[in-house]
Write a protein that holds these residues in place. Structure first.
Motif, PDB file in Angstrom:
ATOM      1  N   ARG A  30     101.495  19.402  54.053  1.00 36.59           N
ATOM      2  CA  ARG A  30     101.195  20.798  53.693  1.00 36.59           C
ATOM      3  C   ARG A  30     101.190  21.696  54.943  1.00 36.59           C
ATOM      4  N   ILE A  31     100.908  21.118  56.114  1.00 39.45           N
ATOM      5  CA  ILE A  31     100.882  21.957  57.321  1.00 39.45           C
ATOM      6  C   ILE A  31     102.313  22.219  57.808  1.00 39.45           C
ATOM      7  N   GLU A  32     103.172  21.210  57.705  1.00 39.77           N
ATOM      8  CA  GLU A  32     104.584  21.456  58.040  1.00 39.77           C
ATOM      9  C   GLU A  32     105.139  22.512  57.073  1.00 39.77           C
ATOM     10  N   THR A  88     113.248  32.364  74.524  1.00 39.57           N
ATOM     11  CA  THR A  88     111.913  31.825  74.793  1.00 39.57           C
ATOM     12  C   THR A  88     112.076  30.343  75.105  1.00 39.57           C
ATOM     13  N   LEU A  89     111.481  29.914  76.215  1.00 41.78           N
ATOM     14  CA  LEU A  89     111.550  28.508  76.602  1.00 41.78           C
ATOM     15  C   LEU A  89     110.145  27.929  76.460  1.00 41.78           C
ATOM     16  N   ILE A  90     110.020  26.942  75.587  1.00 38.60           N
ATOM     17  CA  ILE A  90     108.695  26.348  75.362  1.00 38.60           C
ATOM     18  C   ILE A  90     108.620  25.014  76.090  1.00 38.60           C
ATOM     19  N   ASP A  91     107.686  24.937  77.018  1.00 35.75           N
ATOM     20  CA  ASP A  91     107.515  23.738  77.837  1.00 35.75           C
ATOM     21  C   ASP A  91     106.511  22.794  77.147  1.00 35.75           C
ATOM     22  N   ARG A  92     106.572  21.515  77.496  1.00 30.24           N
ATOM     23  CA  ARG A  92     105.641  20.496  76.992  1.00 30.24           C
ATOM     24  C   ARG A  92     105.703  20.325  75.470  1.00 30.24           C
ATOM     25  N   ILE A  93     106.916  20.219  74.954  1.00 33.11           N
ATOM     26  CA  ILE A  93     107.000  20.136  73.489  1.00 33.11           C
ATOM     27  C   ILE A  93     106.709  18.725  72.967  1.00 33.11           C
ATOM     28  N   TYR A  94     106.247  17.845  73.880  1.00 35.19           N
ATOM     29  CA  TYR A  94     105.824  16.533  73.354  1.00 35.19           C
ATOM     30  C   TYR A  94     104.701  16.724  72.337  1.00 35.19           C
ATOM     31  N   HIS A  95     103.941  17.812  72.478  1.00 30.93           N
ATOM     32  CA  HIS A  95     102.918  18.105  71.469  1.00 30.93           C
ATOM     33  C   HIS A  95     103.560  18.310  70.096  1.00 30.93           C
ATOM     34  N   LEU A  96     104.664  19.063  70.110  1.00 36.20           N
ATOM     35  CA  LEU A  96     105.367  19.393  68.868  1.00 36.20           C
ATOM     36  C   LEU A  96     105.913  18.116  68.209  1.00 36.20           C
ATOM     37  N   ASP A  97     106.443  17.225  69.049  1.00 40.61           N
ATOM     38  CA  ASP A  97     107.045  15.990  68.536  1.00 40.61           C
ATOM     39  C   ASP A  97     106.007  15.049  67.926  1.00 40.61           C
ATOM     40  N   ARG A  98     104.731  15.268  68.255  1.00 39.32           N
ATOM     41  CA  ARG A  98     103.683  14.445  67.631  1.00 39.32           C
ATOM     42  C   ARG A  98     103.602  14.735  66.138  1.00 39.32           C
ATOM     43  N   GLY A  99     103.911  15.978  65.749  1.00 37.66           N
ATOM     44  CA  GLY A  99     103.596  16.359  64.368  1.00 37.66           C
ATOM     45  C   GLY A  99     104.684  17.035  63.556  1.00 37.66           C
ATOM     46  N   TYR A 100     105.850  17.330  64.165  1.00 37.28           N
ATOM     47  CA  TYR A 100     106.921  17.981  63.393  1.00 37.28           C
ATOM     48  C   TYR A 100     108.186  17.146  63.478  1.00 37.28           C
ATOM     49  N   ALA A 101     108.581  16.567  62.343  1.00 35.77           N
ATOM     50  CA  ALA A 101     109.752  15.706  62.324  1.00 35.77           C
ATOM     51  C   ALA A 101     111.024  16.548  62.434  1.00 35.77           C
ATOM     52  N   GLN A 102     111.934  16.134  63.307  1.00 40.94           N
ATOM     53  CA  GLN A 102     113.271  16.763  63.477  1.00 40.94           C
ATOM     54  C   GLN A 102     113.198  18.294  63.466  1.00 40.94           C
ATOM     55  N   ILE A 103     112.314  18.839  64.282  1.00 37.28           N
ATOM     56  CA  ILE A 103     112.088  20.287  64.169  1.00 37.28           C
ATOM     57  C   ILE A 103     113.330  21.101  64.523  1.00 37.28           C
ATOM     58  N   GLU A 104     114.064  20.691  65.575  1.00 35.15           N
ATOM     59  CA  GLU A 104     115.205  21.553  65.910  1.00 35.15           C
ATOM     60  C   GLU A 104     116.325  21.431  64.882  1.00 35.15           C
TER      61      GLU A 104
END
Ligand code: UD1
Length: 417
Positions: free
Chosen positions: A233-235, A387-403
Motif C-alpha cells: 500500500r505504501i508503494e 535532480t541527482l539523488i545520492d545514497r539510493i540504497y535506502h530506496l532499493d530497500r523498499g521500492y522494487a525496480q523503481i527506475e
C-alpha cells in the motif's frame, strides 16, 4: 554507491504493476521459522530488505528456494542456529521479527538489538516485555537480546503504544505458546492481518487481527502452507503521489485501494480524480494540486510511511499545508533536502508548515531514509532540470525496480553507478 538521476518535467501516464508489500513480506517470511515443514510464498517483492532477511534465515539453517520471479519456499526443518547477528540487524531493523518465532520454536534466541536509526530511537522494549509476560527469561548482554523459555505460556499483554512489529512478533510467538494469549492495544495495520492470515493457513488459531485486541490460542505445532503476499500500500501511495505531482494520468495494477482510504481521500482533497476498481486504481491529476494538511497516526489513520511523499507534493501545491508527525520523533529529514530544490518548509517540533511554491529546481540531494528517498524522487520528477539523488540504497530497500517502473510511466530516470 548508486545514484538516481531524474530529468524533471515529464507527465506520468500509463500503467504499472505494484509489488508485494515489504512490510507484510518481512514478518511473513519469519513465520516460516515456526514450522519444520516448507512454506511457499508468492508475490514476494524483489527488494534488498527481502534479500537481507533471506540471508539471515539461511544463516539460521532455513532452506531457501527461489521459485520464478516472485515465488519462494522456506524450509525450517533444519533450523539449528537461532541467532541474528548485529551485522544483519543493523541494516534492517525488521530483523527483530525473528525473536518471537525463534524463542517459541527453539526455546532460545540470540538477536542483536537494532539500536537507533535515522528517523528516531525506535526501541524494542515492548517486544521484550511481551515475551517476558509469556514466561521468557530475557537478558540483554553485549548488545544482544538473549531469550529463553522451555515453552512460552499464554498471557494477557497490553502494549504501552501501538507497535506494528511488536504486535507481529508477539502474535507469532503466541502461536506455539501453551494456552491463550491476548494482545491488547494491538496494531491494526493490514500487514498484521496478512501475517495472521498466513499463520492461520499454517494451522494457528488467531482471532481479532485487524482490531486492537488479538486472541491467539497456542497450538503444539504449525504446518506448511502457501501464502500470497498482499500488495504494497505504501508503494501504491508513492506512485499515486508521483503521478499527482506531475499532473499525470496513471493506472496502478495488482493493487487495492482497500487499505488506502486516508491516502486516497487526501489526494482527492488535493484535486485528483481517483477511480477504484477491484485490482487497480486510476488517478487523474489536475494541472496544479491544492495543499493538503495531515497528521500521521497508527492505522487506520494517515500512515507515517506516506508523510514524506505528501510533503513533496505539498511543496508545489497551491496554498499552505501543515504536516504533523506523531509516530517518529525525527522524521522530517527530507525537509532540508526538499529545501535544496527550492521548497519552502518550516519545521516546528513535530509540525512542518509547507508553503507551496510555483516551481522547484533540480539539484543534488541526499536520501536519508527509505520514505525520505521516495519524497526526493517525487520532487525530482516535478523539478525543472536535473535532480541527482545520492545514497539510493535506502530506496532499493523498499521500492522494487523503481527506475524501470517510473520509466514505464514516462519519467526520465537513470541509475548512475
Ligand atoms: C513499522 C513499519 C514501518 C512504519 C512503522 C509505523 C515494518 C517492517 N516497519 O515499523 O515502516 O514506519 O511500523 O507505522 O513493518 N516503539 C517503542 N517500543 C517498542 C516498539 C515501538 O517505543 O518496543 C515506538 C517506536 O519508537 C515508534 C512507535 O512505537 O515511535 C511505533 O513504532 P512501531 O509501530 O513499532 O514501528 P516498527 O514496527 O518498527
Amino acid at each position: 554507491m548508486d545514484k538516481l538521476l531524474i530529468q524533471g518535467g515529464a507527465v506520468l501516464s500509463g500503467e504499472v504493476a505494484i509489488s508485494g508489500a515489504k512490510n507484510a513480506a518481512l514478518p511473513i517470511l519469519c513465520a516460516a521459522l515456526l514450522t519444520t515443514e516448507p512454506v511457499h510464498f508468492t508475490n514476494v517483492p524483489q527488494l534488498n530488505d527481502i534479500s537481507t532477511m533471506l540471508r539471515l534465515l539461511a544463516d539460521m539453517g532455513v532452506g531457501v528456494t527461489k521459485d520464478g520471479v516472485d515465488g519462494l519456499t522456506l524450509d525450517g526443518g533444519k533450523l539449528n542456529n537461532p541467532v541474528a547477528s548485529y551485522e544483519m540487524v543493523k541494516t534492517m531493523r525488521a530483523a527483530i521479527l525473528v525473536l518471537g518465532p525463534l524463542v517459541a520454536r527453539c526455546g532460545e534466541a540470540r538477536v542483536s538489538l537494532p539500536g537507533g536509526c535515522a528517523i528516531g530511537a525506535r526501541p524494542v522494549d515492548q517486544h521484550i516485555k511481551g515475551l517476558q509476560a509469556m514466561g521468557a527469561e530475557i537478558s540483554v548482554e553485549h548488545g544482544y537480546v538473549h531469550a529463553k523459555a522451555s515453552r512460552l505460556k499464554g498471557a494477557r499483554i497490553c502494549t504501552d503504544m501501538v507497535t506494528v512489529t511488536g504486535t507481529e512478533n508477539l502474535m507469532m510467538a503466541a502461536c506455539l505458546a501453551d494456552g491463550e494469549t491476548v494482545i491488547e492495544n494491538a496494531a491494526r495495520e493490514p500487514e498484521v492481518v496478512d501475517l495472521a492470515n498466513c499463520l492461520v493457513s499454517m494451522g494457528a488459531r488467531i482471532s481479532g487481527a485487524g482490531t486492537d485486541v488479538i486472541r491467539i490460542q497456542g497450538v503444539e505445532k504449525l504446518h506448511g502452507a502457501t501464502h500470497s503476499i498482499m500488495p504494497d500500500r505504501i508503494e501504491t501511495g508513492t506512485y499515486l503521489c508521483a503521478a499527482a505531482v506531475t499532473g499525470g494520468d496513471v493506472r496502478l495494477l495488482k493493487t487495492s485501494a482497500a487499505y488506502l482510504d486516508t491516502v486516497v481521500d487526501k489526494l482527492m482533497d488535493a484535486g485528483c480524480d481517483i477511480t477504484v476498481e477491484r485490482d487497480s486504481i486510476r488517478l487523474v491529476a489536475p494541472k496544479r494540486l491544492k495543499a493538503v494538511s495531515l497528521r500521521t497516526a497508527p492505522y487506520p489513520a494517515f500512515p507515517t510511511d506516506m508523510q514524506a511523499q505528501f510533503m513533496a507534493i505539498n511543496c508545489v501545491a497551491e496554498g499552505v499545508a501543515t504536516i504533523r508527525e506523531t509516530i517518529f520523533e525525527n522524521r522530517f529529514m527530507h525537509a532540508n533536502e526538499l529545501a535544496r530544490l527550492g521548497a519552502d518548509i518550516q519545521i516546528e517540533g513535530s509540525n512542518a508548515i509547507v508553503r507551496g511554491v510555483a516551481r522547484l529546481e533540480g539539484a543534488t540531494v541526499m536520501a536519508t531514509d527509505l520514505r525520505a528517498s521516495a519524497s526526493l524522487v517525487i520532487a525530482g520528477l516535478v523539478a525543472q532540470g536535473e535532480t541527482l539523488i545520492d545514497r539510493i540504497y535506502h530506496l532499493d530497500r523498499g521500492y522494487a525496480q523503481i527506475e524501470e517502473k517510473l520509466t514505464k510511466l514516462g519519467a526520465i530516470v537513470k541509475r548512475v553507478h
